[in-house]
Design an enzyme around this catalytic site. Structure first.
Site, PDB file in Angstrom:
ATOM      1  N   GLY A 144       0.904  -1.188   0.028  1.00  0.00           N
ATOM      2  CA  GLY A 144      -0.048  -0.004  -0.033  1.00  0.00           C
ATOM      3  C   GLY A 144       0.900   1.295  -0.036  1.00  0.00           C
ATOM      4  N   GLU A 146       2.541  -8.266  -1.737  1.00  0.00           N
ATOM      5  CA  GLU A 146       1.354  -8.929  -1.572  1.00  0.00           C
ATOM      6  C   GLU A 146       1.229 -10.547  -1.652  1.00  0.00           C
ATOM      7  OE1 GLU A 146       1.678  -6.054  -2.848  1.00  0.00           O
ATOM      8  OE2 GLU A 146       0.285  -4.742  -1.916  1.00  0.00           O
TER       9      GLU A 146
HETATM   10  N1  CAA Z   1       1.402  -3.696   8.885  1.00  0.00           N
HETATM   11  C1  CAA Z   1       1.467  -3.774  10.303  1.00  0.00           C
HETATM   12  N2  CAA Z   1       2.346  -3.518  10.845  1.00  0.00           N
HETATM   13  C2  CAA Z   1       3.688  -3.458  10.315  1.00  0.00           C
HETATM   14  C3  CAA Z   1       3.705  -3.333   8.634  1.00  0.00           C
HETATM   15  C4  CAA Z   1       2.472  -3.685   7.891  1.00  0.00           C
HETATM   16  N3  CAA Z   1       2.486  -3.576   6.744  1.00  0.00           N
HETATM   17  N4  CAA Z   1       4.900  -3.166   8.505  1.00  0.00           N
HETATM   18  C5  CAA Z   1       5.813  -2.964   9.631  1.00  0.00           C
HETATM   19  N5  CAA Z   1       5.015  -3.161  10.646  1.00  0.00           N
HETATM   20  C6  CAA Z   1       5.390  -3.030  12.037  1.00  0.00           C
HETATM   21  C7  CAA Z   1       5.876  -4.258  12.407  1.00  0.00           C
HETATM   22  O1  CAA Z   1       4.989  -5.340  12.653  1.00  0.00           O
HETATM   23  C8  CAA Z   1       6.838  -4.047  13.809  1.00  0.00           C
HETATM   24  O2  CAA Z   1       5.943  -3.755  14.727  1.00  0.00           O
HETATM   25  P1  CAA Z   1       6.254  -4.448  16.247  1.00  0.00           P
HETATM   26  O3  CAA Z   1       7.425  -3.654  16.548  1.00  0.00           O
HETATM   27  O4  CAA Z   1       5.006  -4.047  17.074  1.00  0.00           O
HETATM   28  O5  CAA Z   1       6.607  -5.805  16.167  1.00  0.00           O
HETATM   29  C9  CAA Z   1       7.024  -2.433  13.365  1.00  0.00           C
HETATM   30  O6  CAA Z   1       6.308  -2.016  12.156  1.00  0.00           O
HETATM   31  C10 CAA Z   1       8.621  -2.342  12.757  1.00  0.00           C
HETATM   32  O7  CAA Z   1       8.813  -3.433  11.713  1.00  0.00           O
HETATM   33  P2  CAA Z   1       9.944  -4.698  11.717  1.00  0.00           P
HETATM   34  O8  CAA Z   1      10.158  -4.917  12.993  1.00  0.00           O
HETATM   35  O9  CAA Z   1       9.214  -5.514  10.772  1.00  0.00           O
HETATM   36  O10 CAA Z   1      11.096  -3.763  11.001  1.00  0.00           O
HETATM   37  P3  CAA Z   1      12.039  -4.294  10.085  1.00  0.00           P
HETATM   38  O11 CAA Z   1      13.240  -3.078   9.886  1.00  0.00           O
HETATM   39  O12 CAA Z   1      12.598  -5.650  10.509  1.00  0.00           O
HETATM   40  O13 CAA Z   1      11.430  -4.793   8.554  1.00  0.00           O
HETATM   41  C11 CAA Z   1      10.021  -4.262   6.765  1.00  0.00           C
HETATM   42  C12 CAA Z   1      10.953  -3.656   7.735  1.00  0.00           C
HETATM   43  C13 CAA Z   1      11.061  -5.059   6.028  1.00  0.00           C
HETATM   44  C14 CAA Z   1       9.334  -3.176   6.236  1.00  0.00           C
HETATM   45  C15 CAA Z   1       8.895  -5.077   7.458  1.00  0.00           C
HETATM   46  O14 CAA Z   1       8.480  -4.429   8.517  1.00  0.00           O
HETATM   47  C16 CAA Z   1       7.990  -5.942   6.622  1.00  0.00           C
HETATM   48  O15 CAA Z   1       8.292  -6.737   5.624  1.00  0.00           O
HETATM   49  N6  CAA Z   1       6.865  -4.994   6.747  1.00  0.00           N
HETATM   50  C17 CAA Z   1       5.640  -5.701   5.876  1.00  0.00           C
HETATM   51  C18 CAA Z   1       5.746  -5.026   4.393  1.00  0.00           C
HETATM   52  C19 CAA Z   1       4.597  -5.424   3.693  1.00  0.00           C
HETATM   53  O16 CAA Z   1       4.433  -6.808   3.487  1.00  0.00           O
HETATM   54  N7  CAA Z   1       3.648  -4.663   2.876  1.00  0.00           N
HETATM   55  C20 CAA Z   1       2.688  -5.112   2.034  1.00  0.00           C
HETATM   56  C21 CAA Z   1       1.340  -4.851   3.231  1.00  0.00           C
HETATM   57  S1  CAA Z   1      -0.004  -5.736   2.183  1.00  0.00           S
HETATM   58  C22 CAA Z   1      -0.849  -4.584   1.438  1.00  0.00           C
HETATM   59  O17 CAA Z   1      -0.150  -3.500   1.345  1.00  0.00           O
HETATM   60  C23 CAA Z   1      -2.024  -4.965   0.743  1.00  0.00           C
HETATM   61  C24 CAA Z   1      -2.515  -3.532  -0.101  1.00  0.00           C
HETATM   62  O18 CAA Z   1      -2.051  -3.715  -1.250  1.00  0.00           O
HETATM   63  C25 CAA Z   1      -3.442  -2.844   0.151  1.00  0.00           C
END
Ligand code: CAA
Length: 261
Positions: free
Chosen positions: A111, A134
């Site tokens: 997103g 995704e």
């Molecule tokens: N949703 C909810 N929480 C999220 C998030 C997300 N998309 N991305 C990060 N966070 C949260 C983590 O859960 C974490 O929370 P806690 O401290 O409570 O555990 C906090 O943010 C910090 O994140 P990380 O500890 O994971 O940080 P990192 O540096 O190790 O990794 C990252 C960074 C690679 C961006 C990793 O956070 C990640 O992979 N995030 C998800 C990315 C993702 O898959 N995005 C797509 C979502 S689906 C979507 O967007 C659908 C759509 O098209 C509408």
């Protein structure tokens, strides 16, 4: 509306909108999307704002995606509703009658990449990362990624990014045309503000009509598109700013006093 997850600042003719959930890397939950929609409505009404910068708080992320915690237990109907909400807000941003520059400090995933793509121009710091991960979560992109990515970088590259879920760095995003410019982390906001100021110095109605002509024209055949352009071009001649701009040229004046009229 009380804003908790989105900040809105205005200085002279420029607004800076900041997605502000740094603890969750600015992930978009429903509340944040609704606040963003409220901010867009405010900007639609504010005739003093000529350009907008959209960024993410905390330095680490622009937006790391839709909120996975909120999405995890949705059923099909709720999933569709969430996608409709995101698409509605992003489309409203895309249709905002003033240019929006995405200033992308870090992660723009899912997103977040989709939000950046609903903006007119993308400037990334060299630490930024882009992707549509995704399919690795068992879903399709849901806030416009299946549509806007192909329109910006072409179908082949969009399919590769979406099918593999791979994350690319800022220089690769620049190479494929996903971002307009890459800056140092320190210079990101200055670059975005310099570009916003350059836009704000132009005749606002001409900028607004250019945006509408480009956006509408990209969706239709070339003859219909050129008729949109002629309509926009003609409309400019009913403005005071056209008289100001052309008179300044003819009279060799460097200062122009555009009034947004
Ligand atoms: N949703 C909810 N929480 C999220 C998030 C997300 N998309 N991305 C990060 N966070 C949260 C983590 O859960 C974490 O929370 P806690 O401290 O409570 O555990 C906090 O943010 C910090 O994140 P990380 O500890 O994971 O940080 P990192 O540096 O190790 O990794 C990252 C960074 C690679 C961006 C990793 O956070 C990640 O992979 N995030 C998800 C990315 C993702 O898959 N995005 C797509 C979502 S689906 C979507 O967007 C659908 C759509 O098209 C509408």
């Amino acid at each position: 509306m009380e804003l908790k997850n989105v900040l809105l600042e205005k200085e002279e003719n420029i607004a800076v909108v900041t997605i502000n959930r740094p603890k969750a890397l600015n992930a978009l939950n429903s509340d944040t999307l609704k606040e963003l929609e409220w901010v867009i409505a405010d900007l639609e009404e504010d005739d003093s704002i000529y350009a907008v910068i959209l960024t993410g708080a905390g330095g680490k992320a622009f937006v790391a995606g839709a909120d996975i915690t909120e999405m995890k237990d949705l059923n099909a109907l709720q999933g569709r509703k969430f996608s409709i909400l995101g698409n509605r807000v992003f489309r409203r941003l895309e249709l905002l009658e003033k240019p929006v520059i995405a200033a992308i400090p870090g992660f723009a995933l899912g997103g977040g990449c989709e939000l950046a793509m609903a903006c007119d121009i993308r400037i990334a710091s060299e630490k930024a990362k882009f992707g549509q991960p995704e399919t690795g979560l068992g879903i399709t992109p849901g806030f416009g990624g299946t549509q806007r990515l192909a329109r910006i970088v072409g179908m082949g590259r969009a399919k590769e990014l979406i099918y593999t879920g791979s994350v690319i760095k800022a220089d690769e995003a620049y190479r494929i045309g996903l971002v307009n410019k890459v800056t140092t982390v320190e210079e990101l906001m200055n670059e975005a503000k310099a570009m916003a100021s350059a836009i704000a110095k132009q005749a606002p109605i001409a900028v607004k009509l250019s945006k509408a002509a480009i956006n509408r024209g990209m969706q239709v055949d070339i003859d219909t598109a050129l008729s949109y352009e002629a309509e926009a071009f003609g409309e400019c001649f009913s403005t005071e700013d056209q008289k100001e701009g052309m008179t300044a040229f003819v009279e060799k004046k460097s200062e122009k006093n555009f009034q947004n009229k």
